[in-house]
Design a protein around this motif. Structure first.
Motif, PDB file in Angstrom:
ATOM      1  N   VAL A   1       0.844  -1.190   0.000  1.00 35.46           N
ATOM      2  CA  VAL A   1       0.000   0.000   0.000  1.00 35.46           C
ATOM      3  C   VAL A   1       0.881   1.242   0.000  1.00 35.46           C
ATOM      4  CG1 VAL A   1      -1.757   1.299   1.285  1.00 35.46           C
ATOM      5  CG2 VAL A   1      -1.849  -1.199   1.236  1.00 35.46           C
ATOM      6  N   ASN A   2       0.617   2.141  -0.935  1.00 32.68           N
ATOM      7  CA  ASN A   2       1.329   3.408  -1.023  1.00 32.68           C
ATOM      8  C   ASN A   2       0.412   4.492  -0.457  1.00 32.68           C
ATOM      9  OD1 ASN A   2       2.638   5.760  -1.686  1.00 32.68           O
ATOM     10  ND2 ASN A   2       2.696   5.355  -3.899  1.00 32.68           N
ATOM     11  N   ASN A   3       0.690   4.951   0.743  1.00 29.22           N
ATOM     12  CA  ASN A   3      -0.158   5.943   1.407  1.00 29.22           C
ATOM     13  C   ASN A   3      -0.096   7.312   0.747  1.00 29.22           C
ATOM     14  OD1 ASN A   3      -1.161   4.159   3.367  1.00 29.22           O
ATOM     15  ND2 ASN A   3       0.717   4.375   4.549  1.00 29.22           N
ATOM     16  N   GLU A   4       0.880   7.533  -0.125  1.00 28.16           N
ATOM     17  CA  GLU A   4       1.033   8.815  -0.815  1.00 28.16           C
ATOM     18  C   GLU A   4       0.302   8.847  -2.158  1.00 28.16           C
ATOM     19  OE1 GLU A   4       2.635  11.236   0.855  1.00 28.16           O
ATOM     20  OE2 GLU A   4       2.905   9.731   2.433  1.00 28.16           O
ATOM     21  N   CYS A   5      -0.283   7.746  -2.551  1.00 29.98           N
ATOM     22  CA  CYS A   5      -0.922   7.651  -3.863  1.00 29.98           C
ATOM     23  C   CYS A   5      -2.213   8.475  -3.914  1.00 29.98           C
ATOM     24  CB  CYS A   5      -1.216   6.190  -4.189  1.00 29.98           C
ATOM     25  SG  CYS A   5      -1.656   5.931  -5.898  1.00 29.98           S
ATOM     26  N   GLU A   6      -2.501   9.008  -5.075  1.00 32.36           N
ATOM     27  CA  GLU A   6      -3.693   9.834  -5.285  1.00 32.36           C
ATOM     28  C   GLU A   6      -4.973   8.989  -5.178  1.00 32.36           C
ATOM     29  OE1 GLU A   6      -5.664  12.381  -8.957  1.00 32.36           O
ATOM     30  OE2 GLU A   6      -3.530  11.880  -9.022  1.00 32.36           O
ATOM     31  N   LYS A   7      -5.955   9.517  -4.465  1.00 27.31           N
ATOM     32  CA  LYS A   7      -7.237   8.822  -4.299  1.00 27.31           C
ATOM     33  C   LYS A   7      -8.048   8.903  -5.589  1.00 27.31           C
ATOM     34  CE  LYS A   7      -6.487   7.894   0.007  1.00 27.31           C
ATOM     35  NZ  LYS A   7      -6.031   6.581   0.348  1.00 27.31           N
ATOM     36  N   LEU A   8      -8.949   7.943  -5.768  1.00 25.63           N
ATOM     37  CA  LEU A   8      -9.814   7.927  -6.943  1.00 25.63           C
ATOM     38  C   LEU A   8     -10.929   8.961  -6.799  1.00 25.63           C
ATOM     39  CD1 LEU A   8     -10.306   4.091  -7.560  1.00 25.63           C
ATOM     40  CD2 LEU A   8      -8.735   5.633  -8.732  1.00 25.63           C
ATOM     41  N   SER A   9     -11.443   9.401  -7.941  1.00 29.67           N
ATOM     42  CA  SER A   9     -12.593  10.304  -7.919  1.00 29.67           C
ATOM     43  C   SER A   9     -13.805   9.547  -7.387  1.00 29.67           C
ATOM     44  CB  SER A   9     -12.877  10.814  -9.335  1.00 29.67           C
ATOM     45  OG  SER A   9     -13.338   9.738 -10.141  1.00 29.67           O
ATOM     46  N   GLU A  10     -14.860  10.270  -7.075  1.00 34.51           N
ATOM     47  CA  GLU A  10     -16.071   9.636  -6.548  1.00 34.51           C
ATOM     48  C   GLU A  10     -16.676   8.666  -7.567  1.00 34.51           C
ATOM     49  OE1 GLU A  10     -20.339  11.011  -4.694  1.00 34.51           O
ATOM     50  OE2 GLU A  10     -18.592  12.320  -4.386  1.00 34.51           O
ATOM     51  N   ALA A  11     -16.671   9.052  -8.835  1.00 39.03           N
ATOM     52  CA  ALA A  11     -17.220   8.182  -9.892  1.00 39.03           C
ATOM     53  C   ALA A  11     -16.393   6.900 -10.028  1.00 39.03           C
ATOM     54  CB  ALA A  11     -17.267   8.932 -11.216  1.00 39.03           C
ATOM     55  N   MET A  12     -15.080   7.047 -10.050  1.00 45.30           N
ATOM     56  CA  MET A  12     -14.212   5.870 -10.169  1.00 45.30           C
ATOM     57  C   MET A  12     -14.272   5.006  -8.914  1.00 45.30           C
ATOM     58  SD  MET A  12     -10.899   7.192 -12.308  1.00 45.30           S
ATOM     59  CE  MET A  12     -10.158   5.586 -12.436  1.00 45.30           C
ATOM     60  N   SER A  13     -14.441   5.640  -7.752  1.00 43.14           N
ATOM     61  CA  SER A  13     -14.600   4.883  -6.503  1.00 43.14           C
ATOM     62  C   SER A  13     -15.858   4.022  -6.549  1.00 43.14           C
ATOM     63  CB  SER A  13     -14.668   5.815  -5.299  1.00 43.14           C
ATOM     64  OG  SER A  13     -13.431   6.424  -5.070  1.00 43.14           O
ATOM     65  N   GLY A  14     -16.923   4.555  -7.138  1.00 43.37           N
ATOM     66  CA  GLY A  14     -18.163   3.785  -7.287  1.00 43.37           C
ATOM     67  C   GLY A  14     -17.972   2.571  -8.187  1.00 43.37           C
ATOM     68  N   ILE A  15     -17.254   2.751  -9.273  1.00 45.17           N
ATOM     69  CA  ILE A  15     -16.963   1.627 -10.176  1.00 45.17           C
ATOM     70  C   ILE A  15     -16.091   0.600  -9.460  1.00 45.17           C
ATOM     71  CG2 ILE A  15     -15.792   0.967 -12.316  1.00 45.17           C
ATOM     72  CD1 ILE A  15     -16.590   3.802 -13.387  1.00 45.17           C
ATOM     73  N   PHE A  16     -15.086   1.081  -8.727  1.00 42.41           N
ATOM     74  CA  PHE A  16     -14.206   0.205  -7.957  1.00 42.41           C
ATOM     75  C   PHE A  16     -15.029  -0.632  -6.976  1.00 42.41           C
ATOM     76  CE2 PHE A  16     -11.489  -0.906  -4.419  1.00 42.41           C
ATOM     77  CZ  PHE A  16     -10.282  -1.252  -5.009  1.00 42.41           C
ATOM     78  N   HIS A  17     -15.926   0.017  -6.257  1.00 46.38           N
ATOM     79  CA  HIS A  17     -16.762  -0.670  -5.271  1.00 46.38           C
ATOM     80  C   HIS A  17     -17.648  -1.718  -5.944  1.00 46.38           C
ATOM     81  CE1 HIS A  17     -19.176  -0.147  -1.296  1.00 46.38           C
ATOM     82  NE2 HIS A  17     -19.163  -1.392  -1.691  1.00 46.38           N
ATOM     83  N   ARG A  18     -18.282  -1.344  -7.047  1.00 42.72           N
ATOM     84  CA  ARG A  18     -19.187  -2.267  -7.755  1.00 42.72           C
ATOM     85  C   ARG A  18     -18.449  -3.502  -8.261  1.00 42.72           C
ATOM     86  NH1 ARG A  18     -19.919  -2.598 -13.037  1.00 42.72           N
ATOM     87  NH2 ARG A  18     -19.193  -0.485 -13.440  1.00 42.72           N
ATOM     88  N   LEU A  19     -17.319  -3.306  -8.930  1.00 45.53           N
ATOM     89  CA  LEU A  19     -16.575  -4.444  -9.475  1.00 45.53           C
ATOM     90  C   LEU A  19     -15.993  -5.323  -8.368  1.00 45.53           C
ATOM     91  CD1 LEU A  19     -14.783  -2.815 -12.537  1.00 45.53           C
ATOM     92  CD2 LEU A  19     -16.654  -4.489 -12.573  1.00 45.53           C
ATOM     93  N   THR A  20     -15.578  -4.709  -7.265  1.00 43.47           N
ATOM     94  CA  THR A  20     -15.060  -5.482  -6.139  1.00 43.47           C
ATOM     95  C   THR A  20     -16.181  -6.311  -5.510  1.00 43.47           C
ATOM     96  OG1 THR A  20     -13.338  -3.853  -5.731  1.00 43.47           O
ATOM     97  CG2 THR A  20     -13.843  -5.348  -3.933  1.00 43.47           C
ATOM     98  N   ALA A  21     -17.359  -5.723  -5.353  1.00 46.32           N
ATOM     99  CA  ALA A  21     -18.500  -6.458  -4.789  1.00 46.32           C
ATOM    100  C   ALA A  21     -18.913  -7.607  -5.711  1.00 46.32           C
ATOM    101  CB  ALA A  21     -19.676  -5.510  -4.553  1.00 46.32           C
ATOM    102  N   GLN A  22     -18.925  -7.362  -7.017  1.00 45.94           N
ATOM    103  CA  GLN A  22     -19.252  -8.429  -7.962  1.00 45.94           C
ATOM    104  C   GLN A  22     -18.194  -9.532  -7.908  1.00 45.94           C
ATOM    105  OE1 GLN A  22     -19.587  -6.023 -11.543  1.00 45.94           O
ATOM    106  NE2 GLN A  22     -21.813  -6.247 -11.523  1.00 45.94           N
ATOM    107  N   GLY A  23     -16.937  -9.141  -7.773  1.00 47.13           N
ATOM    108  CA  GLY A  23     -15.860 -10.125  -7.650  1.00 47.13           C
ATOM    109  C   GLY A  23     -15.988 -10.955  -6.390  1.00 47.13           C
ATOM    110  N   LEU A  24     -16.426 -10.340  -5.311  1.00 47.59           N
ATOM    111  CA  LEU A  24     -16.641 -11.052  -4.052  1.00 47.59           C
ATOM    112  C   LEU A  24     -17.740 -12.098  -4.211  1.00 47.59           C
ATOM    113  CD1 LEU A  24     -15.916 -11.320  -1.040  1.00 47.59           C
ATOM    114  CD2 LEU A  24     -17.595  -9.523  -0.581  1.00 47.59           C
TER     115      LEU A  24
END
Length: 141
Positions: A58-81
């Motif tokens: 984990v790189n704590n200095e890395c730039e966070k995702l936008s809200e839209a990209m965070s939503g896509i990240f959450h959706r694909l991760t939940a589907q993967g789960l």
């Protein structure tokens, strides 16, 4: 509710096929196709493994995702789960890490999700097979 008789059943995104004697095939290729069709175009490609050796870094200095990209990240991760718990245990390690990152994902996490999605594209036809031997020991592959 409907009743299905026979050796092939559809249930919660899975096709359960009891055709081979003493075995069941858990086919989630349609679900994988839905995930692939709903992913961003920058994830197109193929990978030979679902995660790289730096998955847990984990790189704590890395730039966070936008809200839209965070939503896509959450959706694909939940589907993967959902997918790894039923028909694709091969992505379980990647999903285990990605689920810890859905609250505040960064661009490194996006790359790790992209790697898993590329792996799913390369292996979209894999199905899970369960069988039991005479001692009723369940085997999966």
């Amino acid at each position: 509710m409907s009743i299905t008789r026979g050796k092939i059943h559809e249930y919660l995104g899975m096709t359960l096929d009891f055709t081979p004697p003493g075995k069941v095939r858990i086919n989630m290729t349609k679900f994988v196709r839905t995930m692939i069709d709903g992913m961003p175009r920058d994830m197109i490609g193929e990978a030979t493994t679902p995660a790289a050796s730096y998955l847990f870094t984990v790189n704590n200095e890395c730039e966070k995702l936008s809200e839209a990209m965070s939503g896509i990240f959450h959706r694909l991760t939940a589907q993967g789960l959902f997918l790894c718990a039923r028909g694709r245990p091969d992505i379980e390690t990647a999903i285990a890490f990605l689920t810890t990152r859905v609250k505040s994902p960064d661009k490194d996490d996006w790359g790790k999700l992209t790697r898993m999605m590329k792996y799913l594209q390369a292996t979209k036809r894999l199905v899970r097979m369960l069988e039991a031997d005479k001692a009723l020991t369940i085997k999966w592959f």
